[in-house]
Design an enzyme around this catalytic site. Structure first.
Site, PDB file in Angstrom:
ATOM      1  N   GLY A  82      -2.496  -8.539   1.898  1.00 40.75           N
ATOM      2  CA  GLY A  82      -1.387  -9.027   1.506  1.00 40.75           C
ATOM      3  C   GLY A  82      -1.587 -10.343   0.534  1.00 40.75           C
ATOM      4  N   SER A  83      -2.895 -10.452  -0.249  1.00 37.84           N
ATOM      5  CA  SER A  83      -2.754 -11.867  -1.430  1.00 37.84           C
ATOM      6  C   SER A  83      -2.504 -11.379  -2.654  1.00 37.84           C
ATOM      7  CB  SER A  83      -4.280 -12.282  -1.566  1.00 37.84           C
ATOM      8  OG  SER A  83      -4.782 -11.426  -2.281  1.00 37.84           O
ATOM      9  N   ASN A  84      -2.107  -9.896  -2.751  1.00 37.22           N
ATOM     10  CA  ASN A  84      -1.228 -10.111  -3.950  1.00 37.22           C
ATOM     11  C   ASN A  84       0.452 -10.397  -3.593  1.00 37.22           C
ATOM     12  OD1 ASN A  84      -3.053  -9.173  -6.855  1.00 37.22           O
ATOM     13  ND2 ASN A  84      -3.946  -8.536  -5.114  1.00 37.22           N
ATOM     14  N   ASN A  94       1.860  -1.668 -10.520  1.00 40.37           N
ATOM     15  CA  ASN A  94       0.786  -1.355  -9.150  1.00 40.37           C
ATOM     16  C   ASN A  94      -0.395  -2.049  -9.579  1.00 40.37           C
ATOM     17  OD1 ASN A  94      -1.060  -0.547  -7.392  1.00 40.37           O
ATOM     18  ND2 ASN A  94      -2.231   0.904  -9.075  1.00 40.37           N
ATOM     19  N   HIS A 122      -4.499  -3.158  -9.691  1.00 38.63           N
ATOM     20  CA  HIS A 122      -5.757  -1.889  -9.729  1.00 38.63           C
ATOM     21  C   HIS A 122      -7.018  -3.299 -10.506  1.00 38.63           C
ATOM     22  CE1 HIS A 122      -8.241   1.648  -8.838  1.00 38.63           C
ATOM     23  NE2 HIS A 122      -9.080   0.997  -9.843  1.00 38.63           N
ATOM     24  N   LYS A 128       4.276  14.125   4.477  1.00 39.96           N
ATOM     25  CA  LYS A 128       3.686  13.041   3.509  1.00 39.96           C
ATOM     26  C   LYS A 128       5.426  12.938   3.669  1.00 39.96           C
ATOM     27  CE  LYS A 128       1.965  11.273  -0.893  1.00 39.96           C
ATOM     28  NZ  LYS A 128       0.858  10.748  -0.734  1.00 39.96           N
ATOM     29  N   MET A 155      -2.795   1.371   0.337  1.00 43.82           N
ATOM     30  CA  MET A 155      -4.019   2.281  -0.520  1.00 43.82           C
ATOM     31  C   MET A 155      -3.325   4.006  -0.198  1.00 43.82           C
ATOM     32  SD  MET A 155      -5.394   0.580  -1.778  1.00 43.82           S
ATOM     33  CE  MET A 155      -7.304  -0.037  -1.567  1.00 43.82           C
ATOM     34  N   ARG A 156      -2.325   4.308  -0.283  1.00 40.41           N
ATOM     35  CA  ARG A 156      -2.400   5.886  -0.250  1.00 40.41           C
ATOM     36  C   ARG A 156      -1.729   6.177  -2.122  1.00 40.41           C
ATOM     37  NH1 ARG A 156      -1.074   7.676   4.427  1.00 40.41           N
ATOM     38  NH2 ARG A 156      -1.637   6.402   6.228  1.00 40.41           N
TER      39      ARG A 156
END
Ligand code: GAR
Length: 204
Positions: free
Chosen positions: A14-16, A110, A112, A68, A93-94
């Site tokens: 969770g650094s972002n 997002n 990346h 899902k 990560m999904r």
């Protein structure tokens, strides 16, 4: 003007997330708050970071749902309960499915750790080193129905050094992630991003 509400999905350290929290608390991102942080992993440190800042932290176990769709329906319910307008994937990560995208496409970002469209998927920094590129970096983009693919908002480069390892390169990229994600969120909330096909125009 009423406060805008952000929801964050995170699977790990969770650094972002922390960077977004810090930029809200520091006033760089104005008139907004994080309404809820949701994780698919009970042990995600992101949940702890949220609690420390008085943000509701919710663990939703994907394995507790038969499909899902049903898992995502629960995530959606929690986001909507909290009045979330903008969803940020921060090390989530999904692969996001139709249930969430039908509700939030165009309102979900997002980050990346690669210069997309290169090195999509897992271990992007390792992929970059193994490929032998001389510049690497990170990308903030809108989420669409393909992985690490949607319209690009901001990218930032870092050099790849001779002695780089996956760890040192990742750290240098992460420093830039912590800058461009808040920047993209601010632009989004200020209504300055206009999607035209694959291009995102930044209005001044
Ligand atoms: C970050 O490097 C982020 O870019 C990456 O996971 C890390 C999460 O770190 N995301 C992806 O690879 C998504 N495809 P964090 O939990 O400290 O923010």
């Amino acid at each position: 003007m009423s406060e805008r509400v952000i929801g964050v999905l995170a699977s790990g350290r969770g650094s972002n997330l922390q960077s977004i929290i810090d930029h809200i608390e520091g006033g760089y991102i104005k008139n907004a708050r994080i309404g809820v942080v949701i994780s698919d992993r009970a042990s995600a440190y992101a949940l702890e970071r949220a609690r420390r800042h008085g943000i509701e932290a919710v663990y939703i176990n994907p394995h507790a749902y038969p499909t899902k769709e049903e898992y995502e329906q629960k995530v959606l319910e929690v986001l909507e309960e909290h009045g979330v307008e903008l969803v940020l994937l921060a090390g989530y990560m999904r692969i996001v499915g139709d249930t969430l995208l039908d509700a939030y496409e165009g309102r979900m970002l997002n980050i990346h750790p690669a210069l997309l469209p290169a090195f999509r998927g897992l271990h992007a920094q390792r992929q970059a080193l193994e490929y032998g590129v001389k510049v690497a970096g990170c990308t903030v983009h809108f989420v669409d129905r393909e992985v690490d693919h949607g319209p690009i908002i901001i990218q930032r480069c870092v050099e790849v050094r001779e002695d780089d390892t996956e760890e040192t390169l990742s750290a240098r990229i992460l420093e830039q992630e912590h800058k461009i994600y808040p920047e993209a969120v601010r632009l989004y909330l200020e209504g300055k991003l206009k999607i035209e096909g694959r291009r995102v125009r930044v209005l001044e």
